[in-house]
Write a protein that holds these residues in place. Structure first.
Motif, PDB file in Angstrom:
ATOM      1  N   LEU A 196      33.708 -17.036  61.543  1.00 50.19           N
ATOM      2  CA  LEU A 196      33.279 -15.703  61.132  1.00 50.19           C
ATOM      3  C   LEU A 196      34.546 -14.873  60.958  1.00 50.19           C
ATOM      4  O   LEU A 196      35.354 -14.751  61.880  1.00 50.19           O
ATOM      5  N   TYR A 197      34.732 -14.342  59.760  1.00 52.36           N
ATOM      6  CA  TYR A 197      35.937 -13.590  59.413  1.00 52.36           C
ATOM      7  C   TYR A 197      35.621 -12.103  59.330  1.00 52.36           C
ATOM      8  O   TYR A 197      34.531 -11.714  58.930  1.00 52.36           O
ATOM      9  N   LEU A 198      36.600 -11.275  59.675  1.00 53.26           N
ATOM     10  CA  LEU A 198      36.448  -9.821  59.612  1.00 53.26           C
ATOM     11  C   LEU A 198      37.584  -9.219  58.805  1.00 53.26           C
ATOM     12  O   LEU A 198      38.736  -9.665  58.896  1.00 53.26           O
ATOM     13  N   SER A 199      37.233  -8.215  58.021  1.00 53.00           N
ATOM     14  CA  SER A 199      38.216  -7.391  57.340  1.00 53.00           C
ATOM     15  C   SER A 199      37.660  -5.976  57.302  1.00 53.00           C
ATOM     16  O   SER A 199      36.512  -5.742  57.685  1.00 53.00           O
ATOM     17  N   ILE A 200      38.474  -5.039  56.874  1.00 49.10           N
ATOM     18  CA  ILE A 200      38.005  -3.663  56.693  1.00 49.10           C
ATOM     19  C   ILE A 200      38.166  -3.280  55.232  1.00 49.10           C
ATOM     20  O   ILE A 200      39.102  -3.722  54.563  1.00 49.10           O
ATOM     21  N   GLY A 201      37.264  -2.466  54.751  1.00 47.52           N
ATOM     22  CA  GLY A 201      37.260  -2.089  53.340  1.00 47.52           C
ATOM     23  C   GLY A 201      38.385  -1.156  52.934  1.00 47.52           C
ATOM     24  O   GLY A 201      38.635  -0.971  51.745  1.00 47.52           O
ATOM     25  N   ASN A 202      39.080  -0.584  53.885  1.00 50.05           N
ATOM     26  CA  ASN A 202      40.169   0.344  53.577  1.00 50.05           C
ATOM     27  C   ASN A 202      41.399  -0.360  53.009  1.00 50.05           C
ATOM     28  O   ASN A 202      42.176   0.225  52.273  1.00 50.05           O
ATOM     29  N   VAL A 203      41.583  -1.617  53.391  1.00 50.19           N
ATOM     30  CA  VAL A 203      42.739  -2.387  52.939  1.00 50.19           C
ATOM     31  C   VAL A 203      42.500  -2.827  51.496  1.00 50.19           C
ATOM     32  O   VAL A 203      41.409  -3.270  51.146  1.00 50.19           O
ATOM     33  N   HIS A 204      43.503  -2.721  50.653  1.00 53.11           N
ATOM     34  CA  HIS A 204      43.360  -3.108  49.249  1.00 53.11           C
ATOM     35  C   HIS A 204      43.074  -4.599  49.101  1.00 53.11           C
ATOM     36  O   HIS A 204      43.513  -5.416  49.919  1.00 53.11           O
ATOM     37  N   ASN A 205      42.369  -4.932  48.042  1.00 50.38           N
ATOM     38  CA  ASN A 205      41.959  -6.321  47.790  1.00 50.38           C
ATOM     39  C   ASN A 205      43.152  -7.279  47.702  1.00 50.38           C
ATOM     40  O   ASN A 205      43.076  -8.407  48.167  1.00 50.38           O
ATOM     41  N   ASN A 206      44.245  -6.831  47.072  1.00 48.17           N
ATOM     42  CA  ASN A 206      45.398  -7.732  46.926  1.00 48.17           C
ATOM     43  C   ASN A 206      45.980  -8.121  48.293  1.00 48.17           C
ATOM     44  O   ASN A 206      46.480  -9.220  48.461  1.00 48.17           O
ATOM     45  N   VAL A 207      45.884  -7.249  49.265  1.00 45.19           N
ATOM     46  CA  VAL A 207      46.370  -7.551  50.616  1.00 45.19           C
ATOM     47  C   VAL A 207      45.450  -8.582  51.264  1.00 45.19           C
ATOM     48  O   VAL A 207      45.904  -9.523  51.899  1.00 45.19           O
ATOM     49  N   ARG A 208      44.147  -8.386  51.087  1.00 49.56           N
ATOM     50  CA  ARG A 208      43.171  -9.331  51.642  1.00 49.56           C
ATOM     51  C   ARG A 208      43.377 -10.716  51.040  1.00 49.56           C
ATOM     52  O   ARG A 208      43.384 -11.721  51.742  1.00 49.56           O
ATOM     53  N   ARG A 209      43.559 -10.787  49.734  1.00 53.35           N
ATOM     54  CA  ARG A 209      43.733 -12.082  49.058  1.00 53.35           C
ATOM     55  C   ARG A 209      45.061 -12.743  49.412  1.00 53.35           C
ATOM     56  O   ARG A 209      45.181 -13.959  49.366  1.00 53.35           O
ATOM     57  N   ALA A 210      46.061 -11.954  49.775  1.00 55.70           N
ATOM     58  CA  ALA A 210      47.383 -12.496  50.097  1.00 55.70           C
ATOM     59  C   ALA A 210      47.481 -12.989  51.543  1.00 55.70           C
ATOM     60  O   ALA A 210      48.538 -13.432  51.965  1.00 55.70           O
TER      61      ALA A 210
END
Length: 155
Positions: free
Chosen positions: A96-110
């Protein structure tokens, strides 16, 4: 179905606090929802906070005077199946993975610490002939949901 099933997890509040305080996200972080248009006046969607849902949630939050000065932090959860066979005898798990929507997509993908595993949900093994059995299917679903529930209640 009577085996012991292990659920590994970490505190999502701490994970979110660490993401919010990560200086690496400074220039790639949205503090509020926004709407953006291109040179032709066409709406552009790029990051999570540019979407209508984030905008609408911020409007709802802004109606409550007790939330003045707070920041909207959407939590994004995801899961997929993975198989671990080293020293475990071919066990399936659902990270189960967690992220927050405030971080830009390119950061999440990197993969720059913007998507972190917060739990490993155990999935029961069975013989192929029982995998479609209604009792086993119900048990597997209940195990998955009770694992999430236990994880959520641990905080």
């Amino acid at each position: 179905m009577e085996d012991e099933h292990v659920v590994w997890f970490r505190d999502p509040h701490n994970v979110i606090k660490n993401m919010l305080s990560n200086p690496d996200f400074h220039l790639e972080f949205d503090y509020a929802p926004f709407r953006e248009e291109d040179a032709n006046g066409q709406r552009r969607w790029g990051n999570f906070m540019s979407g209508d849902w984030a905008w609408n949630q911020a409007d709802i939050i802004a109606e409550d005077p007790q939330t003045e000065g707070s920041m909207f932090v959407p939590i994004i959860l995801g899961s997929d199946k993975t198989t671990v066979s080293v020293a475990t005898g071919q066990n399936d798990y659902y990270p189960l993975y967690l992220s927050i929507g405030n971080v830009h997509n390119n950061v999440r993908r990197a993969h720059r610490n913007a998507v972190l595993p917060i739990a490993f949900l155990s999935m029961p093994k069975t013989d192929k002939k029982y995998s479609s059995d209604p009792k086993f299917v119900k048990f597997r679903r209940q195990l998955f949901h009770s694992s999430l529930s236990m994880y959520g209640n641990a905080n």
